[in-house]
Design a protein around this motif. Structure first.
Motif, PDB file in Angstrom:
ATOM      1  N   TYR A 109       0.858  -1.184   0.000  1.00  0.00           N
ATOM      2  CA  TYR A 109       0.000   0.000   0.000  1.00  0.00           C
ATOM      3  C   TYR A 109       0.894   1.234   0.000  1.00  0.00           C
ATOM      4  O   TYR A 109       1.992   1.205   0.570  1.00  0.00           O
ATOM      5  N   PRO A 110       0.452   2.310  -0.592  1.00  0.00           N
ATOM      6  CA  PRO A 110       1.237   3.553  -0.520  1.00  0.00           C
ATOM      7  C   PRO A 110       1.227   4.076   0.907  1.00  0.00           C
ATOM      8  O   PRO A 110       0.321   3.778   1.685  1.00  0.00           O
ATOM      9  N   HIS A 267      -3.789   7.994  -5.422  1.00  0.00           N
ATOM     10  CA  HIS A 267      -3.782   6.536  -5.447  1.00  0.00           C
ATOM     11  C   HIS A 267      -4.740   5.926  -6.462  1.00  0.00           C
ATOM     12  O   HIS A 267      -4.601   4.760  -6.810  1.00  0.00           O
ATOM     13  N   GLY A 331      -3.411   1.009  -3.352  1.00  0.00           N
ATOM     14  CA  GLY A 331      -3.798   2.407  -3.446  1.00  0.00           C
ATOM     15  C   GLY A 331      -5.169   2.596  -4.053  1.00  0.00           C
ATOM     16  O   GLY A 331      -5.968   3.408  -3.586  1.00  0.00           O
TER      17      GLY A 331
END
Length: 642
Positions: A109-110, A267, A331
């Motif tokens: 995940y960012p 995202h 994202g």
């Protein structure tokens, strides 16, 4: 088990067993010292293992959850071993956000720009209050995250509460996600997923321990968050209604709209100019809306901008059709979940739920200086969802030390959606001899509390009481300001130490209070219900005023109006009931063991002079009552000298 027989515990166990036999609903008031957790666990675990009926036990606080899962259940399982066909399977279940996400740790995940937007959806309110007590080793966000990563590599549960000392909410957001942000079956680390593992264990367990926040999610239309079950035990049941209400409360602000637009842009790869414009307009318009309840529904000047928010969120969800790969997949899922939640909030505001009295809407100013206004929406009534989603079709036992308010169970039963004749009620005997162990003193000679702060005569009364007891006072105040004024005054007037909530984390203050019989501890709401200090250290409980809800509390005001519209007494049904519950909880801090002695001093004369006073006193433990100041001071001096 090696303990002493307690008649109240046996009576409760029999009542619970009868309820499990006939599938009924049972309300049990069991005071401190009854041993109610063993009283419900013995028949429940025996039934669950013996018949294959799964049971769920829910608590309001982390402390009780730890006690049940870590101490009481192993004790009961061991004691029942020779009576059970096999060893019981027990599981602990919490909201998704309470577990580490291994995929996020691995870079799936960012990094969060400002943390998960809607993480409160599955974070228990009790957890939010108690985690700060686990002070972090280092305030640096980077240091906390490094420690989290090291812990995540060795933990077997991934459960935040197993991390001691804890970390800040901001640090935790770097390693956790909500269920809506989860990739589900598409996650490459699904086999190692902590929350998924917890849910699998819950689906296979005989008994599952969870919290009221999870019950709130289930009551709000997501029943599958809990495994199928035939038995529900609700401990600390006096808090269930408020926890379900909190779980179903949502907000809309310009900041939330802006963050959602940024998340979609960063995202999700889409630019929502309409959402940015709507956020700017919303910020301006909300400043013009008066603070407080909006009983007529969404003001006309806000309808257009809220509709623009809903349209932009719907447009964003439609535009994000791809799933993305690698970090992009995480994202995109984050962006979709943020847009979906925002759309649902806006759609709820645009519905007729406020005008048809299903929801309560109000405008709230920022909680801290510089914060903008926000719209808040909460359900007017949660009795229906509790009765329909949580209690219907299964055996249910709801227990607490404070369920009979004003001497009856009617108020509690009504708040839980239980109609007369649809439940049984029991008040089991306490092992404490309240009339001999304690005094409840009402300072009838004092003036009624005013709005101008703490009266000098009240401070004089506190000084006299604490001086007579030689400290050992737990001061329960209705406001932070009141607690602070009283603490400052007593520090000037007395030579015994006075601790003040907020000057250190609560667990540390409680430990210091318990360790020093001369110390006093002053504070607000979390002390009314969350302190367990048996023995000499807590021999005087001070209550500054009747803890009525704030007159401007929008939800309670709306509920009182709804009762009045049906021909009832809104004040008694809402405000007096709220006050009676807190008074009973506060007074219950005094006697915590059979050897405890002391005084509960209520510094609000209305408990004796007002018409509703008898309702309030009927909710208190049966301590010996008096209004004689000299008798109380003499009793405290004798107690201090002994």
């Amino acid at each position: 088990m090696g303990g002493a027989r307690r008649e109240g515990q046996h009576a409760m166990a029999r009542a619970v067993a009868d309820t499990l036999d006939d599938g009924a609903h049972l309300l049990v008031q069991a005071g401190t010292g009854t041993g109610k957790s063993l009283a419900y666990l013995v028949p429940t675990l025996a039934r669950a293992v013996g018949s294959g009926q799964r049971a769920i036990v829910s608590t309001a606080t982390l402390a009780l959850q730890r006690q049940v899962i870590g101490h009481d259940l192993p004790l009961v399982a061991d004691a029942l071993a020779e009576h059970l066909p096999r060893a019981p399977e027990v599981a602990l279940l919490k909201g998704w956000h309470n577990y580490v996400c291994k995929h996020k740790l691995a870079g799936g995940y960012p990094e969060d720009e400002e943390g998960t937007l809607f993480s409160a959806t599955e974070a228990a309110p009790s957890a939010a209050e108690e985690h700060p007590g686990q002070a972090a080793v280092d305030d640096s966000l980077g240091t906390q995250v490094v420690r989290l990563r090291e812990w995540a590599a060795e933990t077997e549960t991934g459960d935040r509460d197993d991390l001691v000392p804890g970390v800040s909410e901001r640090a935790w957001r770097q390693v956790s996600i909500t269920s809506m942000e989860c990739l589900g079956q598409k996650c490459p680390l699904l086999a190692e997923c902590f929350p998924e593992r917890a849910r699998t264990a819950a689906r296979e367990a005989d008994l599952v321990v969870t919290n009221h926040a999870m019950l709130g999610i289930a009551a709000s239309g997501s029943p599958k968050v809990l495994p199928e079950h035939e038995i529900l035990i609700v401990d600390e049941a006096h808090e269930l209604g408020d926890r379900v209400t909190a779980q179903a409360t949502v907000e809309l602000s310009a900041a939330v709209v802006e963050r959602t637009a940024r998340t979609a842009r960063r995202h999700g790869g889409i630019a929502l100019a309409g959402m940015d414009d709507a956020a700017a307009e919303l910020r301006t318009l909300l400043m013009q809306v008066p603070e407080g309840r909006l009983p007529a529904g969404l003001p006309s000047e806000l309808t257009g901008v809220v509709r623009s928010v809903a349209d932009a969120a719907r447009e964003g969800m439609s535009a994000m059709k791809g799933e993305g790969k690698g970090e992009a997949a995480g994202g995109v899922t984050m962006a979709k979940s943020a847009l979906l939640v925002l759309f649902e909030v806006a759609d709820r505001l645009l519905s007729d739920r406020v005008t048809d009295k299903t929801d309560v809407l109000w405008c709230e100013r920022g909680r801290r200086p510089g914060e903008a206004s926000r719209l808040m929406v909460a359900p007017l009534d949660v009795a229906g969802p509790i009765a329909g989603e949580l209690l219907a079709g299964r055996s249910a036992v709801l227990t607490s030390a404070t369920l009979a308010l004003g001497g009856t169970f009617e108020a509690t039963a009504g708040a839980l959606g239980l109609r007369a004749g649809s439940y049984r009620a029991e008040s089991v005997a306490s092992p404490f001899d309240y009339g001999r162990q304690g005094i409840v003193y009402v300072a009838r000679h004092l003036p009624p509390p005013g709005r101008d702060g703490t009266d000098e005569r009240v401070l004089d009364e506190i000084e006299a009481l604490v001086a007579a007891s030689g400290g050992g006072a737990l001061g329960l105040f209705s406001s932070r300001r009141g607690a602070q004024l009283a603490a400052e005054a007593m520090r000037e007037r007395l030579d015994t130490p006075v601790l003040l909530q907020g000057e250190d984390v609560l667990p540390t203050l409680v430990r210091e209070f318990a360790a020093d019989p001369a110390a006093s501890l002053f504070g607000t709401l979390s002390l009314w219900q969350g302190v367990d200090v048996p023995g000499q250290s807590s021999r005087l409980v001070l209550i500054d005023r009747i803890p009525f809800p704030r007159p401007d509390d929008p939800v309670k005001a709306a509920r009182a109006e709804a009762v009045a519209a049906r021909g009832g007494n809104g004040f008694m049904a809402v405000s007096a009931t709220h006050a009676a519950l807190l008074l009973a909880q506060g007074a219950g801090r005094l006697i915590r063991s059979t050897s405890d002695r002391g005084v509960v001093a209520v510094l609000d004369p209305r408990v004796r002079t007002a018409r509703y006073g008898t309702f309030l006193t009927a909710s208190l433990p049966p301590l010996w009552p008096t209004t004689d100041r000299d008798v109380v001071l003499a009793a405290l001096r004798r107690l201090a000298s002994s």
